[in-house]
Design an enzyme around this catalytic site. Structure first.
Site, PDB file in Angstrom:
ATOM      1  CE  LYS A 262      23.286 -18.095 -50.306  1.00 56.92           C
ATOM      2  NZ  LYS A 262      22.944 -19.026 -51.099  1.00 56.92           N
TER       3      LYS A 262
ATOM      4  CE  LYS B  18      24.957 -16.788 -46.863  1.00 57.72           C
ATOM      5  NZ  LYS B  18      25.836 -17.363 -47.721  1.00 57.72           N
TER       6      LYS B  18
ATOM      7  CD  GLU C 233      32.073 -17.567 -44.183  1.00 61.85           C
ATOM      8  OE1 GLU C 233      31.474 -17.913 -42.910  1.00 61.85           O
ATOM      9  OE2 GLU C 233      31.654 -17.954 -45.235  1.00 61.85           O
TER      10      GLU C 233
END
Ligand code: NMN
Length: 332
Positions: A315, A120, A175
């Site tokens: 996360k 991520k 991204e």
């Protein structure tokens, strides 16, 4: 080469050759991170191309490597409507919650699910549109439905191909981020100039993409990882891992740390590996993302209003470095 003696025909031929070489070298350098020629070879060809384009301005094209330097001053950013919304991801903070997500998904599709596990990246979501292989529009996510048109800024980002290796029309998402090295150098320059520094690479990337003077964006050394093909059926790919391979072949920079995982043991191992390695990477990550690898599953389970039901973000907990900083702040 003396330009007085160069005919238009000769210049066209030479310019085409130089562009072909420079585009391929740029792809090897910025997209694949594997340069094949030395910098002075690249620099000399770039210089020759600039000179020829100055001598023959009618031969300058929007996809020429020389057009990457920016220079436009934009009046503002127009709004862009995402016909297919740019959803965010649901997130979890523990392996238990991740396992619950996995069990829920397996139950709803009544089969075992393999996931493409991806890093991520801590940057900004962008969308890129190509028509017949030519980059025509780039935008931010905004609120998911309406974003901002940052096409001119994104044209200065060298890992974004201005033309694809095939003349196809498609939309991809990914991204845009600032590599750690570029972030440190930028903050150093700003500090020396008495300007405010950026708190983290993500903020620096966001600020860089929203520059009205595109030559400022060009200097910020942003990079990209493309991770999503909006209409995979268009390219006849059936899985996310296949889509990423296809995107690489089309000229996009994809992250090569992703991996197909088949069960929670493999998923936990992937998480542990990258939690340990995260500070050795040349960019910031704040977790990992699991995506059901088969696109048929995406179609079957669909999305909630906000997030896809076939993907989830895990996360990372605050790591040691951050914990140390927190402890110091706490005791001061
Ligand atoms: O601003 P650009 O043209 O991207 O160049 C920045 C630096 O990167 C220059 O020093 C250039 O030599 C280097 N570079 C090298 C290659 C290569 O293939 N060796 C390709 C692109 C940029």
């Amino acid at each position: 080469m003396s330009n007085q003696e160069t005919t238009l025909e000769e210049a066209t031929h030479r310019i085409n050759q130089l562009r072909t070489d420079l585009i391929e070298w740029t792809r090897q350098y910025y997209v694949l991170d594997q340069p094949t020629v030395e910098d002075h070879v690249y620099d000399e060809s770039y210089r020759q191309l600039t000179e020829l384009e100055q001598a023959f301005p009618s031969l300058v094209t929007p996809d020429s490597p020389t057009q990457r330097v920016g220079g436009q001053v934009l009046p503002g950013f127009e709004k862009v409507t995402h016909e297919i919304p740019m959803l965010s991801l649901g997130d979890v903070f523990s392996i238990e919650e991740l396992s619950e997500f996995d069990q829920r998904l397996q139950k709803s599709v009544e089969s075992e699910v393999s996931y493409n596990a991806e890093l991520k990246i801590d940057g900004l979501a962008i969308s890129l549109t190509y028509e017949n292989g030519v980059f025509i529009k780039g935008s931010t996510r905004g609120d998911g439905t309406i974003g901002e048109d940052i096409t001119e800024n994104l044209k200065t980002v060298k890992s974004i191909p201005l033309t694809l290796t095939e003349p196809i029309s498609l939309e991809v998402r990914g991204e845009c981020y600032m590599p750690t090295k570029a972030f440190i150098a930028l903050n150093k320059r700003r500090e020396e100039a008495g300007e405010a520094t950026f708190a983290n690479p993500r903020n620096a990337a966001a600020g860089s993409l929203r520059q009205l003077n595109t030559s400022e964006t060009a200097q910020r050394q942003l990079s990209t990882f493309i991770y999503y093909l909006v209409n995979p059926e268009q390219l006849n790919v059936k899985t996310q891992s296949e889509a990423l391979e296809r995107l690489t072949k089309l000229g996009f920079r994809t992250n090569n740390e992703s991996r197909v995982t088949n069960n929670m043991t493999e998923i936990s191992a992937y998480i542990a590996e990258y939690q340990a390695k995260r500070h050795d990477l040349s960019y910031d990550i704040d977790g990992i993302v699991l995506k059901a690898n088969l696109f048929a599953i995406h179609d079957e389970v669909g999305n909630t209003v906000k997030v896809p039901k076939w993907a989830i973000a895990y996360k990372f907990p605050p790591d040691e470095q951050e914990t140390i900083v927190l402890d110091i702040e706490w005791t001061v």
